[in-house]
Design an enzyme around this catalytic site. Sequence first.
Site, PDB file in Angstrom:
ATOM      1  N   ARG A   1     -35.577 -49.844 -41.077  1.00 55.25           N
ATOM      2  CA  ARG A   1     -36.883 -49.353 -41.497  1.00 55.25           C
ATOM      3  C   ARG A   1     -37.673 -50.520 -42.085  1.00 55.25           C
ATOM      4  NH1 ARG A   1     -39.007 -44.417 -41.546  1.00 55.25           N
ATOM      5  NH2 ARG A   1     -40.895 -44.239 -42.800  1.00 55.25           N
TER       6      ARG A   1
ATOM      7  N   CYS B   1     -50.424 -46.524 -38.847  1.00 60.16           N
ATOM      8  CA  CYS B   1     -48.997 -46.184 -38.840  1.00 60.16           C
ATOM      9  C   CYS B   1     -48.678 -44.991 -37.931  1.00 60.16           C
ATOM     10  CB  CYS B   1     -48.500 -45.994 -40.272  1.00 60.16           C
ATOM     11  SG  CYS B   1     -46.718 -46.251 -40.384  1.00 60.16           S
TER      12      CYS B   1
ATOM     13  N   HIS C   1     -50.634 -49.613 -44.855  1.00 62.65           N
ATOM     14  CA  HIS C   1     -51.325 -48.691 -45.745  1.00 62.65           C
ATOM     15  C   HIS C   1     -51.936 -49.530 -46.856  1.00 62.65           C
ATOM     16  CE1 HIS C   1     -49.116 -45.563 -43.666  1.00 62.65           C
ATOM     17  NE2 HIS C   1     -47.988 -46.202 -43.925  1.00 62.65           N
TER      18      HIS C   1
HETATM   19  N1  GLN Z   1     -43.063 -41.554 -39.096  1.00 57.71           N
HETATM   20  C1  GLN Z   1     -43.404 -42.862 -38.651  1.00 57.71           C
HETATM   21  C2  GLN Z   1     -42.307 -43.901 -38.826  1.00 57.71           C
HETATM   22  O1  GLN Z   1     -41.513 -43.807 -39.729  1.00 57.71           O
HETATM   23  C3  GLN Z   1     -44.682 -43.308 -39.338  1.00 57.71           C
HETATM   24  C4  GLN Z   1     -44.530 -43.525 -40.809  1.00 57.71           C
HETATM   25  C5  GLN Z   1     -45.821 -43.783 -41.503  1.00 57.71           C
HETATM   26  O2  GLN Z   1     -46.875 -43.279 -41.089  1.00 57.71           O
HETATM   27  N2  GLN Z   1     -45.789 -44.566 -42.575  1.00 57.71           N
HETATM   28  O3  GLN Z   1     -42.245 -44.833 -38.042  1.00 57.71           O
END
Ligand code: GLN
EC number: 6.3.5.13
Length: 242
Positions: free
Chosen positions: A129, A94, A195
């Site tokens: 998102r 990520c 994750h």
């Molecule tokens: N900050 C990054 C995003 O929102 C990565 C988020 C994360 O590592 N889950 O794209």
Amino acid sequence: MNTDRPKIVLLYQSLLGIYGDHGNAVVLTKRLQWRGIDAELVTVEPGQKVPTDGAIYLLGGGEDTAQITAVRELKADGGLFTALDDGAMLFAVCAGYQICGKSFTIGARDEVIAGLGLLDAETRRGPERAVGEVLHIWTQPDGNTCSITGFENHGGWTELGSDAKPLAAVEVGWGNGNRRDEGAVQDRVIGTYPHGPVLARNPQLADHVLEIALGHHLEPLDLPEITALRQRRIDAARTGRP
Ligand code: GLN
């Protein structure tokens, strides 16, 4: 790199540690130890020298601003680049994946930040998102496919250039943001969004990472409770019922 006592190097947990992806380092270390290989887990924080003799380096997920600091520190240290030049591998999740690319944007300001340049990939803030359970289809080196289960939560969407290949195809979820491809592979760098930690949920992928790092085949480990739990998660992602 010492392949008799492989070093697994977990980078910058204080910056990129909020999603529990340190579990990937624990899983890799354990899977070697369960096979009688004397693996060592090393954690490195910003300000400490990144060792150059590691076999596998790991980066995890984190917040936007932490990503900027991680890039700055890794570039200033230089040890990760030396290790990769010497044949080590990097597994990044990520935020860790995003910073491996050529560039990424941060927050509402859409400020473009130069990445580590290890993957031919660019990340920009997506229109939505990407959050939820995922299921991806990974084609293994032998040509057989294997499901990857995990959980994604990212605002950045990633587009690959021609030097990077997707790690997997999306069955459920957003993947790189386009709902088609997921993650990136280039040389000995693997980036991925899930994750979980993803290597705990997907032992086949964990062993793939280990096999690349060690340069030889590993016999699968028989852990029926993990297989059963994994199947439950695959079914849950397909049906949308946890
Ligand atoms: N900050 C990054 C995003 O929102 C990565 C988020 C994360 O590592 N889950 O794209």
